[in-house]
Motif scaffolding. Structure first.
Motif, short mmCIF file in Angstrom:
data_model
loop_
_atom_site.label_atom_id
_atom_site.label_comp_id
_atom_site.label_asym_id
_atom_site.label_seq_id
_atom_site.Cartn_x
_atom_site.Cartn_y
_atom_site.Cartn_z
N GLN A 138 27.48 39.81 38.12
CA GLN A 138 27.61 41.10 38.10
C GLN A 138 29.21 41.07 38.67
N ASN A 139 29.95 42.12 37.68
CA ASN A 139 31.11 42.15 38.20
C ASN A 139 31.13 43.27 39.71
N ALA A 140 32.29 43.20 40.95
CA ALA A 140 32.66 44.13 41.96
C ALA A 140 33.63 44.04 41.85
N TYR A 141 34.60 44.58 43.12
CA TYR A 141 35.35 44.45 43.12
C TYR A 141 35.25 44.20 44.91
N PHE A 142 36.05 43.38 45.53
CA PHE A 142 36.72 43.63 47.35
C PHE A 142 38.27 44.03 47.91
N PRO A 143 38.37 44.22 48.60
CA PRO A 143 39.73 44.39 49.09
C PRO A 143 40.44 42.98 49.36
N TRP A 163 37.17 39.67 39.63
CA TRP A 163 38.51 39.78 38.87
C TRP A 163 38.88 39.28 39.94
N ILE A 184 27.02 37.93 42.77
CA ILE A 184 28.45 39.04 42.18
C ILE A 184 29.50 37.87 41.38
N ILE A 234 36.07 38.16 53.43
CA ILE A 234 35.50 39.65 53.24
C ILE A 234 34.39 40.04 52.36
N TRP A 282 24.63 44.01 52.72
CA TRP A 282 23.18 44.45 51.61
C TRP A 282 22.33 43.80 51.77
N ASP A 335 33.87 36.20 31.48
CA ASP A 335 32.62 37.06 32.27
C ASP A 335 31.70 37.41 31.40
N LYS A 377 27.82 36.97 32.60
CA LYS A 377 26.86 38.12 32.59
C LYS A 377 25.73 36.97 31.98
N THR A 411 31.28 41.86 54.04
CA THR A 411 30.73 42.72 53.21
C THR A 411 28.60 42.76 53.17
#
Lengths: 492, 492
Positions: free
Chosen positions: B62-67, B150, B147, B128, B136, B53, B57, B132
């Protein structure tokens, strides 16, 4: 940035939905009820995770990871828990797709790949974890088990809202096993206190600590402790829960241990969790009509610096000053962003960082260069001052601490002024509708009364506060005797 | 502890399976193919996560979260990717259970709660995420998107092994979008290098950097970069991959941007990931017949201290010395455990910490008290020495660094001595069977030859090494011309 936010007084709910998206916290995905947590929002969540994880480890817990899926037979083993979650769970029935013979390029579920037993996508992990604990516990020397898991869970909610209620959400779930009832109760209370401390001192969100009524209790628990926060619109939000599970899961999964005398006993359990719902609580505790307001502890960017210049030469001079300040601030552990984009004007930048809730904004222009100053603006109070560059780093570091405290105190004042004692049902209804907030009222202790009040007012009992004093009273609805006030509210 | 491990020479595969369980890294769960990662194993994974991580960085991600879920129609949009994963995916078809009328206390899938569209539990998140990204990206100013996520993913593998191949596993997946092909290729290579650096300098696992053949390429990628490690049994293990996706996903999900001239172009993509599979690589690179051997960087406990005493008074004196040493070590950032259990004898403790791979063991007994010494034992070399307590903390800190280096060098030596050049197919087969490891051979570049060699030997092309030199040669199998050697191996 071009369009203003709906104001809170216009439509609080719309304000919230817009703000979450415009401030780049999260957005709805192409999957019904599931959200995308965007990098800016996720960075805030990571700060929450970091602090919580530290607190869990400090209190002796270890992280582990358990399966996403729960076989149906395992899921239904603890009946109350199963019943509580059965109506809202995603179920895996097949394990393969195949080419659809009728639609070239399309796939279909392969009917020959049906699972022998359906798998439930975990809505919570008691079942899978207690089925594992059976293998981990033989003797009292194996206890306590103090385990936490960071995970995603799925609850098939029909009406969803970003962070507040989503089909999939992120959370942590602690699951502990103990040799005695007393120890398990102590653990449940300890973790409620860890949550309360975290909410108040890290997120600047004041909370009431209490226990849930039987109606509101976690399915499968003997007692649910909770922390309840109050949002700006007068609605309550359950910010965290900690459950004393008794021996329910130990019995359902046959988890026994040999005590010091060699006798077999069932283990005592707890579970406790907080989720990305806290992101919603954060937004609705501090933010305003101009956008997010972030407590410095949670702000991915604590200080933004905007240069104001007409010439490239000025920008060079400003950059030199900013580099010095940035180094000083970083040394003090302050996160800084220098917004030197040339594609946007200062006014645009001000509005953007306001929307994103950066606690402190620094502007520096030609006058400041001459005078050796910076202009410092607080996001929370919208106040500005011009400060000499000497010692400014420490000044800013102290200011961030002050902002953190002020945000808590402002929220606390609001919350305290929105706990209203009422003595009869007319008062109850008028306070609830006109003022909102927590209504402190006597209740006769029955589920029937609780239900009837909810039907009539939409208010539920948020908790029986731990610090409620014993007093003689009569139920606000039935007039039956009561010894304690409880807190009612409309809730998220 | 009572039973010894199967030795590696007896049965390497059995040794691995036993060790993972006995050393408390992971175990099989009650859910087919899914593992439980136990606290000790998870603590190692957390160290990997922390370092990765930080590196992500540091390189601007950057971290993000998807379904978790991907609707079927979205899943099948990129055809090659869909085809690659269709045969091994878990599919959610229903969202509710109900009481089974025929079996009191049991639940059944509610046939009235069928989803309109099936949801695939993500085997990987390109679909997914690119669906998205469409929202963006409008202009070149929105690029690059860098992006990382985890997450847990599910691939319905039929034959599973702890860490190496599980139906659910944990990983990180980076997904980036760029304005130009060059930038995207550069990103793919950069992340392969980040992985290689991590594997070698943090995990002490030497790796070969290379590209995959078309056959072995990620479904939907134009190029797959990889790092390949060699296990002690001579089999290769793919430790990480980084894919240049071309414009495949941008086209499938219609992700375009306006370039500086205002023309619409498709975006260029990459994706890259490493998973809990690395835990398997860790075990099979360094461990021995007595148990785990952990590089100090990854060890949850770097130093364990075992007291050797006959009287309580001795234990008190030892404890006083240990407290001083522990404080000194902690100041140097070394994690220490004082194993002062009175329920177990020193020999038992030695064996336990040996099994768990703690890099340095310190013993202290009455003689040491007299002489002002400690006995220091290295886990990796099984060497012991008696060291004066003066300056011992720095000595240990240096020793840990030395062990980290030595483990890498030992593994590197093994790996280097197991890359064997062969010039014909007889040699190829005999090296593969007798010695194992990487077989460096000329190949004619066709998938047909690759396939035929695999059928005959079970060896696959692990990669075309990036540092392969151009040379005139003939394919080891067909005798057709070739300009580069590639690495073949049997693989996990």
């Amino acid at each position: 940035m071009s369009k203003n936010l709906t104001t809170r007084s216009e439509d609080y709910s719309k304000w919230y939905n817009e703000l979450v998206v415009k401030a780049d916290l999260a957005e709805n995905s192409g999957v019904r009820g599931c959200m995308v947590i965007k990098p800016y929002g996720y960075a805030i969540w990571e700060k929450m995770q970091g602090e919580l994880d530290r607190k869990f480890k400090e209190t002796g817990h270890q992280n582990a990871y358990f399966p996403l899926f729960v076989p149906k037979s395992m899921f239904e083993a603890e009946e109350k828990n199963a019943e509580g979650f059965a109506k809202e769970c995603a179920i895996v029935t097949h394990y393969r797709l195949k080419n659809d013979p009728d639609k070239p390029g399309k796939l279909m579920v392969d009917p020959n790949a049906k699972l022998e037993e359906e798998l439930i996508v975990r809505p919570t992990s008691e079942a899978i974890i207690w089925s594992t604990y059976k293998g981990w516990v033989q003797s009292y020397r194996d206890l306590p088990l103090l385990i936490n898991q960071w995970a995603n869970v799925v609850r098939w909610e029909m009406r969803t809202r970003l962070f507040l209620r989503t089909a999939e959400f992120l959370w942590q779930e602690g699951h502990t096993a103990h040799a005695t009832r007393e120890e398990a109760v102590e653990e449940s209370e300890k973790m409620m206190n860890v949550y309360a401390d975290f909410a108040e001192n890290f997120m600047a969100i004041p909370v009431v600590r209490g226990i849930k009524t039987e109606t509101e209790r976690f399915a499968g628990a003997e007692e649910t402790y909770c922390i309840e926060a109050l949002m700006q619109d007068g609605k309550a939000l359950q910010a965290g829960t900690s459950h004393f599970l008794g021996q329910n899961f130990a019995k359902a999964f046959d988890v026994k241990f040999a005590n010091a005398e060699g006798t077999q006993e069932y283990v005592w359990g707890t579970s406790w969790g907080v989720s990305t719902r806290l992101m919603g609580a954060l937004v609705m505790t501090h933010s305003d009509d101009k956008g997010l307001v972030l407590p410095p502890n949670l702000a991915p960017i604590q200080v933004v610096i905007v240069p104001i210049h007409k010439t490239d030469e000025q920008l060079d001079q400003i950059t030199a000053e900013v580099n010095v300040l940035t180094a000083q601030l970083q040394k003090l552990g302050v996160s800084v962003k220098f917004d030197n984009r040339t594609t946007q004007k200062p006014g645009f930048k001000f509005a953007e960082w306001e929307l994103k809730g950066v606690p402190v904004r620094i502007a520096i222009g030609p006058k400041d260069l001459e005078n050796g100053t910076f202009e410092i603006a607080r996001r929370d109070t919208a106040t500005k001052e011009v400060v000499s560059k000497d010692g400014i780093a420490n000044y800013i570091s102290d200011l961030l601490e002050q902002i953190q405290k002020d945000l808590f105190n402002t929220a606390l004042e609001y919350r305290n002024s929105h706990i209203t004692k009422v003595e009869n049902f007319e008062e109850f209804k008028s306070v609830l509708n006109d003022k909102g907030g927590f209504v402190s009222a006597h209740w006769d202790g029955t589920a029937a009364t609780e239900e009837r009040i909810q039907e009539l007012t939409k208010a539920t009992i948020r908790c029986i506060p731990l610090d409620a004093v014993e007093e003689v009273g009569t139920c606000v609805f039935t007039g039956n005797p009561s010894t304690k006030r409880v807190l009612f509210a409309k809730a998220y």
